[in-house]
Design an enzyme around this catalytic site. Structure first.
Site, PDB file in Angstrom:
ATOM      1  N   GLY A 175       0.837  -1.210   0.000  1.00 32.65           N
ATOM      2  CA  GLY A 175       0.000   0.000   0.000  1.00 32.65           C
ATOM      3  C   GLY A 175       0.861   1.244   0.000  1.00 32.65           C
ATOM      4  O   GLY A 175       1.925   1.297  -0.608  1.00 32.65           O
ATOM      5  N   GLY A 176       0.379   2.253   0.736  1.00 31.57           N
ATOM      6  CA  GLY A 176       1.103   3.522   0.783  1.00 31.57           C
ATOM      7  C   GLY A 176       2.489   3.379   1.364  1.00 31.57           C
ATOM      8  O   GLY A 176       3.343   4.260   1.198  1.00 31.57           O
ATOM      9  N   GLY A 409      21.604  13.843 -30.592  1.00 32.94           N
ATOM     10  CA  GLY A 409      21.134  14.373 -29.312  1.00 32.94           C
ATOM     11  C   GLY A 409      21.832  13.687 -28.157  1.00 32.94           C
ATOM     12  O   GLY A 409      22.120  14.298 -27.125  1.00 32.94           O
ATOM     13  N   ALA A 410      22.127  12.407 -28.357  1.00 35.55           N
ATOM     14  CA  ALA A 410      22.751  11.653 -27.272  1.00 35.55           C
ATOM     15  C   ALA A 410      24.152  12.194 -26.967  1.00 35.55           C
ATOM     16  O   ALA A 410      24.611  12.134 -25.819  1.00 35.55           O
ATOM     17  CB  ALA A 410      22.805  10.179 -27.626  1.00 35.55           C
TER      18      ALA A 410
HETATM   19  C1  HXC Z   1      -3.200  -4.122  11.277  1.00 35.85           C
HETATM   20  C2  HXC Z   1      -2.109  -5.955  10.472  1.00 35.85           C
HETATM   21  C3  HXC Z   1      -1.916  -5.323   9.245  1.00 35.85           C
HETATM   22  C4  HXC Z   1      -2.428  -4.003   9.085  1.00 35.85           C
HETATM   23  C5  HXC Z   1      -1.016  -7.268   9.129  1.00 35.85           C
HETATM   24  N1  HXC Z   1      -1.538  -7.158  10.365  1.00 35.85           N
HETATM   25  N2  HXC Z   1      -1.249  -6.157   8.413  1.00 35.85           N
HETATM   26  N3  HXC Z   1      -2.737  -5.369  11.489  1.00 35.85           N
HETATM   27  N4  HXC Z   1      -3.060  -3.444  10.131  1.00 35.85           N
HETATM   28  N5  HXC Z   1      -2.281  -3.313   7.941  1.00 35.85           N
HETATM   29  C6  HXC Z   1      -1.478  -8.119  11.427  1.00 35.85           C
HETATM   30  C7  HXC Z   1      -2.295  -9.364  11.142  1.00 35.85           C
HETATM   31  O1  HXC Z   1      -3.635  -9.143  11.503  1.00 35.85           O
HETATM   32  C8  HXC Z   1      -1.622 -10.388  12.040  1.00 35.85           C
HETATM   33  O2  HXC Z   1      -2.028 -10.165  13.368  1.00 35.85           O
HETATM   34  C9  HXC Z   1      -0.164  -9.979  11.972  1.00 35.85           C
HETATM   35  O3  HXC Z   1      -0.160  -8.619  11.544  1.00 35.85           O
HETATM   36  C10 HXC Z   1       0.639 -10.783  10.983  1.00 35.85           C
HETATM   37  O4  HXC Z   1      -0.057 -10.789   9.735  1.00 35.85           O
HETATM   38  P1  HXC Z   1      -0.259 -12.093   8.866  1.00 35.85           P
HETATM   39  O5  HXC Z   1      -1.283 -11.771   7.859  1.00 35.85           O
HETATM   40  O6  HXC Z   1      -0.509 -13.248   9.760  1.00 35.85           O
HETATM   41  O7  HXC Z   1       1.169 -12.260   8.225  1.00 35.85           O
HETATM   42  P2  HXC Z   1       1.549 -12.811   6.781  1.00 35.85           P
HETATM   43  O8  HXC Z   1       0.799 -14.059   6.489  1.00 35.85           O
HETATM   44  O9  HXC Z   1       3.031 -12.856   6.763  1.00 35.85           O
HETATM   45  O10 HXC Z   1       1.048 -11.700   5.755  1.00 35.85           O
HETATM   46  C11 HXC Z   1       1.607 -10.421   5.770  1.00 35.85           C
HETATM   47  C12 HXC Z   1       0.795  -9.472   4.874  1.00 35.85           C
HETATM   48  C13 HXC Z   1      -0.678  -9.519   5.269  1.00 35.85           C
HETATM   49  C14 HXC Z   1       0.975  -9.907   3.404  1.00 35.85           C
HETATM   50  C15 HXC Z   1       1.394  -8.085   5.026  1.00 35.85           C
HETATM   51  O11 HXC Z   1      -0.779  -9.359   6.684  1.00 35.85           O
HETATM   52  C16 HXC Z   1      -1.475  -8.452   4.614  1.00 35.85           C
HETATM   53  O12 HXC Z   1      -1.865  -8.587   3.458  1.00 35.85           O
HETATM   54  N6  HXC Z   1      -1.735  -7.377   5.345  1.00 35.85           N
HETATM   55  C17 HXC Z   1      -2.545  -6.294   4.848  1.00 35.85           C
HETATM   56  C18 HXC Z   1      -1.806  -5.507   3.825  1.00 35.85           C
HETATM   57  C19 HXC Z   1      -2.582  -4.273   3.461  1.00 35.85           C
HETATM   58  O13 HXC Z   1      -3.474  -4.350   2.645  1.00 35.85           O
HETATM   59  N7  HXC Z   1      -2.301  -3.178   4.198  1.00 35.85           N
HETATM   60  C20 HXC Z   1      -3.002  -1.958   4.082  1.00 35.85           C
HETATM   61  C21 HXC Z   1      -2.451  -1.253   2.912  1.00 35.85           C
HETATM   62  S1  HXC Z   1      -3.208   0.289   2.693  1.00 35.85           S
HETATM   63  P3  HXC Z   1      -2.308 -11.383  14.355  1.00 35.85           P
HETATM   64  O14 HXC Z   1      -2.660 -10.701  15.632  1.00 35.85           O
HETATM   65  O15 HXC Z   1      -3.420 -12.147  13.734  1.00 35.85           O
HETATM   66  O16 HXC Z   1      -1.049 -12.155  14.396  1.00 35.85           O
HETATM   67  C22 HXC Z   1      -2.057   1.333   3.244  1.00 35.85           C
HETATM   68  C23 HXC Z   1      -2.438   2.736   3.029  1.00 35.85           C
HETATM   69  C24 HXC Z   1      -1.306   3.632   3.416  1.00 35.85           C
HETATM   70  O17 HXC Z   1      -1.060   1.005   3.712  1.00 35.85           O
HETATM   71  C25 HXC Z   1      -1.458   4.905   2.683  1.00 35.85           C
HETATM   72  C26 HXC Z   1      -0.423   5.875   3.061  1.00 35.85           C
HETATM   73  C27 HXC Z   1      -0.531   7.074   2.211  1.00 35.85           C
END
Ligand code: HXC
Length: 519
Positions: A175-176, A409-410
């Site tokens: 994501g971000g 140009g290069a």
């Molecule tokens: C809160 C999160 C989290 C998140 C993971 N966890 N991502 N908690 N917010 N964004 C937590 C899980 O719930 C889990 O908690 C622990 O972290 C480990 O995650 P797993 O999924 O078990 O690990 P893994 O299988 O290794 O997968 C990792 C992962 C997956 C691929 C990163 O967790 C995932 O897809 N997360 C979401 C990614 C995402 O979409 N993020 C938001 C992006 S939007 P527990 O307690 O169950 O162990 C964004 C916007 C920002 O970032 C914009 C800025 C401008």
């Protein structure tokens, strides 16, 4: 209770508190981190800092959120470790996201911790290195976590060109979360461990129907070879961290200092090998790395972006102990033509060198910009313009050596005299012309050829006349566009002597808020 006893009790409690905090998300999650083949945040910092010694800050910070069950998931230090210490004996600041705490997800306090260590780095004029291992914005915190990212992005931008910023991707960066690394100067990734994408495979599938694995979508190979997002790829974290330290050794601490000067061994000139690298036939390829390695100290060239846009080579080396940035067309790949990716790659590197007082050496062997519908429609005009802009704007010492072709140009783009280059040298094999002989004759003599009794031999004759005129550097030298034509064996000596003299070069750009580089 005596004062001594009381003090001991306080110290015991401090130790207990700290030991518990240093466990991050706890033993089970540390175990799961290891199973994924990853180091923990503090192990990474231990490998990074000299003698594994670093000072950690904000170890006891906690998030204050209560929503969606977060009140039951509170961990000391939250999801990032921030620290400072010495790297290669020089002050360095770092943060390492802790995946064992809620997947390293970025909370408001985690964002503020990163901001704190970035501010310290900037105030102390030292590099900031971030280990990224995070599931992105902490979903339960909503807009607060987005604000955490804002705190980081604004500092990435304001400190760009002030202190070197390096990102190491050792886990998901989703994501971000990708945009902080993207603003930094260099991105290092570890194979099968780091992945960067704005949306993961599930979202990709639901929106476009494409099915792809995490690694194929955003793994190190994809980013090092196709997107150009990653500058370096390594097989494991230890190798990756060592390479970061090596890079830091080539660059200064900040934009008002110079790089360290290292010991070196003078090479006796002339360097015979340089005299025979360029093949006799001007269309034959050769590897420009053979030229570079014979110019830099100890053949120690630190190539950047080596798997991306291989038609141009960029990287750091040293001459007589002083750091230089090298930009070189690579005749061994696509004949060294400039295309969109090569222009972007070189322009960004030139700007880094300029921001950090690193002289730029350009080795030219370029038949021109790459023609084609695809390149035109993808915007080679826009991208090629970046490279002109970067060279023209740069005020550090700039030296070029034309090894062979410098067409059209290069020729201008690759640091020609008019772009405020300080020294333009050429080998006797240099060919400087608006275009190659065949193309030129086709344009300027088409009528003469078609109307002649023997078109083929007329064409041959005209091509050979053209070659005679432009296959030497002496016409450009006679007009002062080339400062000297040199024995290739003297290349290192000529560059080294110039760099010794140009150390106090003073050059400024007209006052302005900032230019408008074609992005
Ligand atoms: C809160 C999160 C989290 C998140 C993971 N966890 N991502 N908690 N917010 N964004 C937590 C899980 O719930 C889990 O908690 C622990 O972290 C480990 O995650 P797993 O999924 O078990 O690990 P893994 O299988 O290794 O997968 C990792 C992962 C997956 C691929 C990163 O967790 C995932 O897809 N997360 C979401 C990614 C995402 O979409 N993020 C938001 C992006 S939007 P527990 O307690 O169950 O162990 C964004 C916007 C920002 O970032 C914009 C800025 C401008």
């Amino acid at each position: 209770m005596s004062k001594n006893n009381n003090n001991n009790k306080l110290l015991e409690e401090l130790k207990l508190q700290r030991d518990s905090a240093l466990k991050g998300g706890g033993d089970k999650r540390i175990e799961s981190q290891k199973k994924k083949g990853k180091l923990t945040a503090r192990e990474r910092l231990s490998l990074f800092f000299d003698n594994s010694e670093f000072e950690e800050l904000d170890t006891f910070v906690q998030h204050q959120s209560k929503d969606l069950g977060l009140d039951k998931k509170v961990f000391d230090g939250d999801s990032v470790v921030i620290a400072y210490g010495l790297v290669n004996g020089r002050p360095t600041f770092s943060y390492a996201q802790d995946f064992t705490v809620l997947g390293g997800s970025l909370s408001l306090v985690a964002g503020k911790k990163i901001a704190k260590v970035m501010d310290l780095a900037s105030k102390n004029g030292a590099p900031i290195i971030g280990f990224n291992d995070s599931g992105g914005a902490r979903i339960q915190e909503g807009v607060d976590s987005l604000a955490g990212y804002g705190e980081v992005f604004v500092r990435n931008t304001l400190y760009s060109g002030v202190i070197p910023q390096i990102s190491i991707i050792v886990g998901p960066s989703a994501g971000g979360a990708v945009y902080s690394p993207a603003i930094t100067d260099f991105i290092f990734m570890v194979k099968e461990v780091g992945q960067m994408y704005i949306t993961g495979p599930d979202v990709v599938k639901s929106v476009t129907g494409e099915e792809i694995s995490h690694e194929d979508l955003g793994g190190s190979i994809a980013h090092a070879t196709k997107s150009g997002v990653a500058h370096f790829v390594f097989d494991d974290e230890a190798q990756c961290i060592n390479a970061v330290k090596k890079l830091l050794d080539f660059i200064p601490q900040n934009n008002i200092e110079n790089s360290l000067v290292k010991d070196y061994q003078e090479i006796d000139s002339p360097i015979e090998k340089l005299r025979s690298i360029v093949p006799e036939k001007s269309t034959e390829p050769y590897n420009v790395l053979d030229v570079i390695n014979n110019i830099v100290d100890s053949e120690d060239f630190f190539e950047i972006h080596s798997n991306f846009a291989q038609n141009i080579v960029v990287g750091f080396g040293r001459i007589r102990g002083k750091s230089i940035g090298i930009v070189a067309n690579q005749p061994a790949h696509m004949a060294g033509m400039l295309d969109i990716n090569a222009s972007d790659k070189a322009a960004r590197f030139v700007r880094f060198c300029d921001a950090y007082n690193i002289p730029i050496i350009t080795l030219v062997d370029v038949p021109g910009f790459m023609p084609g519908v695809n390149q035109e429609h993808q915007g080679i005009i826009r991208h090629g313009a970046k490279l002109i802009y970067a060279y023209a704007e740069a005020t550090v010492p700039k030296i070029s050596v034309i090894l062979r072709k410098a067409y059209g140009g290069a020729y201008i783009v690759m640091n020609a005299k008019e772009l405020r280059s300080d020294l333009n040298l050429a080998w006797p094999t240099a060919e400087i012309a608006v275009m190659g002989p065949e193309g030129a004759v086709n344009v300027i003599s088409r009528k003469e050829i078609s109307e002649s009794d023997d078109p083929e031999s007329t064409r041959e004759k005209l091509i050979s006349e053209y070659k005679e005129k432009f296959s030497t550097p002496y016409i450009a030298a006679s007009r002062g566009y080339i400062d000297d034509v040199i024995d290739p064996g003297d290349t290192r000596k000529k560059i080294a002597n110039a760099l010794d003299i140009f150390t106090k070069k003073h050059s400024e750009n007209p006052p302005k808020k900032h230019g408008n580089i074609p992005l």
